[in-house]
Design a protein around this motif. Structure first.
Motif, PDB file in Angstrom:
ATOM      1  N   GLU A 100      20.106 -49.696  59.828  1.00 43.44           N
ATOM      2  CA  GLU A 100      19.041 -48.831  60.326  1.00 43.44           C
ATOM      3  C   GLU A 100      18.769 -47.686  59.358  1.00 43.44           C
ATOM      4  O   GLU A 100      17.611 -47.337  59.098  1.00 43.44           O
ATOM      5  N   ASN A 101      19.832 -47.078  58.829  1.00 43.08           N
ATOM      6  CA  ASN A 101      19.631 -45.985  57.882  1.00 43.08           C
ATOM      7  C   ASN A 101      18.936 -46.459  56.612  1.00 43.08           C
ATOM      8  O   ASN A 101      18.089 -45.755  56.045  1.00 43.08           O
ATOM      9  N   ALA A 105      15.420 -45.107  55.226  1.00 43.78           N
ATOM     10  CA  ALA A 105      15.305 -44.548  53.876  1.00 43.78           C
ATOM     11  C   ALA A 105      14.230 -45.277  53.073  1.00 43.78           C
ATOM     12  O   ALA A 105      13.459 -44.647  52.335  1.00 43.78           O
ATOM     13  N   GLN A 106      14.164 -46.584  53.214  1.00 47.77           N
ATOM     14  CA  GLN A 106      13.143 -47.335  52.485  1.00 47.77           C
ATOM     15  C   GLN A 106      11.748 -47.014  53.015  1.00 47.77           C
ATOM     16  O   GLN A 106      10.785 -46.922  52.242  1.00 47.77           O
ATOM     17  N   TRP A 107      11.628 -46.840  54.333  1.00 50.84           N
ATOM     18  CA  TRP A 107      10.339 -46.423  54.907  1.00 50.84           C
ATOM     19  C   TRP A 107       9.925 -45.066  54.361  1.00 50.84           C
ATOM     20  O   TRP A 107       8.758 -44.864  53.978  1.00 50.84           O
ATOM     21  N   THR A 173      16.369 -35.546  58.509  1.00 53.29           N
ATOM     22  CA  THR A 173      16.696 -36.554  59.520  1.00 53.29           C
ATOM     23  C   THR A 173      17.613 -37.621  58.942  1.00 53.29           C
ATOM     24  O   THR A 173      18.607 -38.019  59.566  1.00 53.29           O
ATOM     25  N   LEU A 174      17.305 -38.092  57.731  1.00 55.82           N
ATOM     26  CA  LEU A 174      18.134 -39.114  57.097  1.00 55.82           C
ATOM     27  C   LEU A 174      19.526 -38.576  56.801  1.00 55.82           C
ATOM     28  O   LEU A 174      20.532 -39.276  57.015  1.00 55.82           O
ATOM     29  N   LEU A 277      29.234 -47.376  59.558  1.00 57.21           N
ATOM     30  CA  LEU A 277      28.425 -48.466  59.022  1.00 57.21           C
ATOM     31  C   LEU A 277      28.230 -49.524  60.111  1.00 57.21           C
ATOM     32  O   LEU A 277      29.198 -49.970  60.732  1.00 57.21           O
ATOM     33  N   THR A 278      26.986 -49.895  60.350  1.00 58.54           N
ATOM     34  CA  THR A 278      26.669 -50.973  61.284  1.00 58.54           C
ATOM     35  C   THR A 278      25.698 -51.919  60.586  1.00 58.54           C
ATOM     36  O   THR A 278      24.597 -51.512  60.215  1.00 58.54           O
ATOM     37  N   ILE A 279      26.108 -53.161  60.401  1.00 55.57           N
ATOM     38  CA  ILE A 279      25.299 -54.147  59.685  1.00 55.57           C
ATOM     39  C   ILE A 279      24.474 -54.942  60.694  1.00 55.57           C
ATOM     40  O   ILE A 279      24.990 -55.405  61.708  1.00 55.57           O
TER      41      ILE A 279
END
Length: 368
Positions: A100-101, A105-107, A173-174, A277-279
């Motif tokens: 999700e992070n 970040a890419q958005w 926020t990130l 970390l959640t994949i």
């Protein structure tokens, strides 16, 4: 004039000679008997495949042979670099994100930062071209001598402030999301950096340690895996479950980094760092040590295999580990292996230190 030139030349030669003496003198101060340095440990003679053979991984982790567990094949690779020849655009931007992070970040990069950077760059370029074209010498125009303009000063103050606020809100926020504390029921996995390989310890599943070395490039390519990224033993984790990733190091500073998971955490000797970390999806995700850590820094890749919980339980059982609810009812479990990396001289303890790789120079070497 004829006397000054030879004098200047002699002075330059003397300074050059002094510099050479200082350079070789510094090397001599740290020199040692070549016989004390193992042949395979000399920095100038490192075989890239040798780093994959530092630890005997078959002895450290029984892997698939223990309980029929089969690791994912190359068709499950999701996080890895893209070659320029395969996709020029993809090779110059972020890898696809699977957390999700990472997606956030890419958005932020694609929707906020890149448009702002593009507009500002084109605006400044346009102004420069306009000035060059309008006020070139051939035209003979005189530019304005205005020194104060209230409207212009207000605009060039307010507009940058608005731009910075637009950037600051998602940035903060990130940052806050990246520092989120793992929940109490998160699965703990400790990644330990060694020169030059990784060890993965599973405290919640009995405390066994998996040693992970780079796979020889020829073997990796034969199996359809990326060279210098594939490893003999992957770090297996459950997908969709919060993970408490802890990092530390046994010798020098390393850095545990997996770009496609938006994860990077330094591994510092004597210090335990941790991060959540959640994949999101099952697959194989590659990374590398991102902190210069010695001669074989480029040969200690990271490979994470994210699997459903049932497969994760099967893999843990294959390593001789247990789960908390099983300890109360299960009979005596098979003895767990001791971390091979903790035994001096064992294959998993890494290559012997050399004058160039020892943390404290020659004094750190065993001269017996």
């Amino acid at each position: 004039m004829t006397t000054a030139r030879p004098t200047a030349t002699l002075r330059a030669l003397a300074m050059l000679f002094a510099a050479v003496l200082l350079a070789f003198g510094a090397q001599a101060a740290f020199a040692q008997d070549v016989s004390l340095v193992p042949e395979a440990g000399r920095v100038g003679e490192i075989d890239p495949a040798a780093s994959a053979e530092v630890a005997d991984s078959d002895e450290v982790a029984p892997g698939a042979d223990a309980a029929g567990y089969e690791y994912y094949g190359p068709e499950m690779i999701k996080g890895q670099p893209t070659a320029f020849e395969d996709d020029a655009l993809a090779s110059m931007t972020f890898q696809d994100q699977y957390t999700e992070n990472g997606e956030y970040a890419q958005w932020m990069h694609d929707i906020i930062l890149m448009p702002i950077i593009t507009v500002i760059s084109l605006f400044v370029l346009g102004l420069l071209l306009w000035v060059v074209a309008k006020y070139r010498r051939r035209e003979g125009r005189e530019p304005s001598k205005t020194t104060h303009n209230t409207l212009v000063e207000v605009v060039w103050t307010i507009v940058p402030v608005i731009i910075l606020v637009v950037i600051a809100v998602p940035s903060i926020t990130l940052l806050a999301r990246q520092y989120e504390t793992p929940p109490a029921d998160a699965i703990t996995i400790k990644a330990t950096g060694y020169q030059w390989y990784w060890g993965y310890t599973y405290p919640d599943q009995g405390g066994f340690e998996i040693i992970s070395n780079m796979m020889p490039e020829e073997e990796a390519l034969t199996k359809g895996l990326p060279g210098q990224l594939a490893v003999d033993n992957r770090m297996v984790v459950p997908v969709g479950v919060p993970l408490r990733i802890q990092t530390t190091a046994a010798d020098v500073i390393h850095s545990f980094a997996v770009p496609s998971l938006w994860f990077k955490l330094d591994a510092v000797p004597g210090r335990l760092n941790e991060r959540l970390l959640t994949i999101d999806e099952p697959g194989i995700y590659y990374g590398q040590c991102s902190e210069l850590c010695g001669a074989r820094h480029g040969y200690m890749p990271i490979a994470i295999e994210a699997v459903p919980m049932e497969r994760y339980r099967q893999w843990v059982a294959a390593q001789g580990g247990t789960f908390g609810e099983e300890e109360e009812t299960a009979p005596e479990a098979a003895p767990l292996q001791d971390p091979e990396s903790s035994v001096p001289g064992a294959p998993g303890a890494g290559a012997p230190a050399t004058i160039d790789t020892a943390p404290e120079g020659a004094d750190a070497l065993d001269t017996e």
